[in-house]
Enzyme design. Structure first.
Site, PDB file in Angstrom:
ATOM      1  CG  ASP A   1      45.743  65.355   7.358  1.00 20.48           C
ATOM      2  OD1 ASP A   1      45.087  64.496   6.741  1.00 20.48           O
ATOM      3  OD2 ASP A   1      46.963  65.254   7.559  1.00 20.48           O
TER       4      ASP A   1
ATOM      5  CB  THR B   1      42.186  53.277   1.773  1.00 22.47           C
ATOM      6  OG1 THR B   1      43.285  54.134   1.478  1.00 22.47           O
ATOM      7  CG2 THR B   1      42.109  53.012   3.263  1.00 22.47           C
ATOM      8  CG  LEU B   2      37.189  52.689   1.368  1.00 23.12           C
ATOM      9  CD1 LEU B   2      36.037  53.515   0.832  1.00 23.12           C
ATOM     10  CD2 LEU B   2      36.833  52.125   2.741  1.00 23.12           C
TER      11      LEU B   2
ATOM     12  CE  LYS C   1      40.767  64.682  -3.964  1.00 21.50           C
ATOM     13  NZ  LYS C   1      42.224  64.730  -3.765  1.00 21.50           N
TER      14      LYS C   1
ATOM     15  CG  ASP D   1      42.719  60.358  -3.974  1.00 25.38           C
ATOM     16  OD1 ASP D   1      42.261  61.114  -4.828  1.00 25.38           O
ATOM     17  OD2 ASP D   1      43.941  60.252  -3.753  1.00 25.38           O
TER      18      ASP D   1
ATOM     19  NE  ARG E   1      43.831  65.096  11.211  1.00 23.51           N
ATOM     20  CZ  ARG E   1      43.930  64.162  10.272  1.00 23.51           C
ATOM     21  NH1 ARG E   1      42.912  63.916   9.492  1.00 23.51           N
ATOM     22  NH2 ARG E   1      45.035  63.467  10.128  1.00 23.51           N
TER      23      ARG E   1
HETATM   24  P1  IMP Z   1      42.560  56.300  -1.357  1.00 19.77           P
HETATM   25  O1  IMP Z   1      43.040  55.008  -0.788  1.00 19.77           O
HETATM   26  O2  IMP Z   1      43.468  56.799  -2.448  1.00 19.77           O
HETATM   27  O3  IMP Z   1      41.132  56.279  -1.779  1.00 19.77           O
HETATM   28  O4  IMP Z   1      42.816  57.381  -0.247  1.00 19.77           O
HETATM   29  C1  IMP Z   1      41.911  57.775   0.648  1.00 19.77           C
HETATM   30  C2  IMP Z   1      42.595  58.568   1.742  1.00 19.77           C
HETATM   31  O5  IMP Z   1      43.588  59.474   1.238  1.00 19.77           O
HETATM   32  C3  IMP Z   1      41.569  59.428   2.407  1.00 19.77           C
HETATM   33  O6  IMP Z   1      40.912  58.736   3.444  1.00 19.77           O
HETATM   34  C4  IMP Z   1      42.390  60.589   2.899  1.00 19.77           C
HETATM   35  O7  IMP Z   1      42.950  60.290   4.153  1.00 19.77           O
HETATM   36  C5  IMP Z   1      43.495  60.728   1.885  1.00 19.77           C
HETATM   37  N1  IMP Z   1      43.165  61.781   0.887  1.00 19.77           N
HETATM   38  C6  IMP Z   1      42.838  61.605  -0.401  1.00 19.77           C
HETATM   39  N2  IMP Z   1      42.594  62.771  -1.023  1.00 19.77           N
HETATM   40  C7  IMP Z   1      42.772  63.732  -0.099  1.00 19.77           C
HETATM   41  C8  IMP Z   1      42.644  65.184  -0.135  1.00 19.77           C
HETATM   42  O8  IMP Z   1      42.327  65.834  -1.137  1.00 19.77           O
HETATM   43  N3  IMP Z   1      42.901  65.822   1.039  1.00 19.77           N
HETATM   44  C9  IMP Z   1      43.276  65.170   2.180  1.00 19.77           C
HETATM   45  N4  IMP Z   1      43.378  63.830   2.254  1.00 19.77           N
HETATM   46  C10 IMP Z   1      43.140  63.108   1.119  1.00 19.77           C
END
Ligand code: IMP
Ligand code: MG
Length: 179
Positions: A163, A111-112, A135, A107, A169
């Site tokens: 989830d 996190t990564l 996304k 997203d 899930r």
């Molecule tokens: P990031 O650090 O923003 O890339 O977030 C990644 C994490 O956010 C993913 O591993 C999901 O756990 C959660 N996440 C992001 N988008 C969604 C979604 O549309 N549905 C459910 N979980 C999401």
């Protein structure tokens, strides 16, 4: 009893089960080809990635090792922040190994962007990312993704591991949750 679990939501199918399976076949074939003569260690990011990770692992034809990590990122609402903490660490070393991080969805990328350098410090031979969904419209940090399933628009999705408040899930498809 948690009444919220019984609450009904409107969910529209975005990616049907067959399309997911077909894409996972392709990803597994590519990973197998790229690691011919060796093996891969898949790092499953709990909990969201477990369905995708299992399906992927079953289709990879080189030897597969599995390990699990759980991280939490503290942010507001549905968006993650850059503050990533390891809640459950890997059981084994990844030193000298060909490692693939298996993620459900990328997203913001926060996190990564934190997890990758943490794992890189443990000296794997290689460290790549495989994600089921991405996304890109929401990206705040650039992430180098080697294996990418589906690029999706900026909508909140559930199913196949993903989830909403720990629910949905187990849906065998990716659906858009209307809130
Ligand atoms: P990031 O650090 O923003 O890339 O977030 C990644 C994490 O956010 C993913 O591993 C999901 O756990 C959660 N996440 C992001 N988008 C969604 C979604 O549309 N549905 C459910 N979980 C999401
Ligand atoms: Mg996740």
């Amino acid at each position: 009893m948690n009444e919220k679990v019984l609450e009904k939501h409107d969910i529209r199918v975005m990616i049907p089960e067959e399309d997911l399976q077909e894409k996972i076949n392709e990803l597994a074939a590519q990973i197998s080809k790229d690691h011919e003569g060796g093996y891969v260690k898949l790092i499953c990011i709990l909990k969201g990635s477990i369905f995708f990770c299992c399906e992927l692992a079953k289709r990879i034809t080189v030897p597969v090792m599995l390990d699990f990590i759980q991280v939490s990122s503290y942010g507001s609402g549905t968006s993650s922040s850059g503050n990533v903490k390891i809640k459950k660490d890997l059981d084994e070393s990844i030193e000298g190994e060909d490692v693939i991080i298996v993620e459900d969805i990328i997203d913001s990328g926060n996190t990564l962007s934190k997890l990758v350098p943490m794992l890189q410090e443990r000296n794997p031979k290689s460290l790549k990312i495989c994600t089921m969904l991405s996304k890109p419209d929401r990206r705040e940090v650039d992430i180098d993704v080697k294996y990418n399933g589906f690029v999706i628009p900026d909508e909140f999705v559930v199913g196949f591991g993903l989830d909403y408040d720990q629910r949905y899930r187990n849906l065998p498809y990716i659906g858009v949750l209307k809130l």
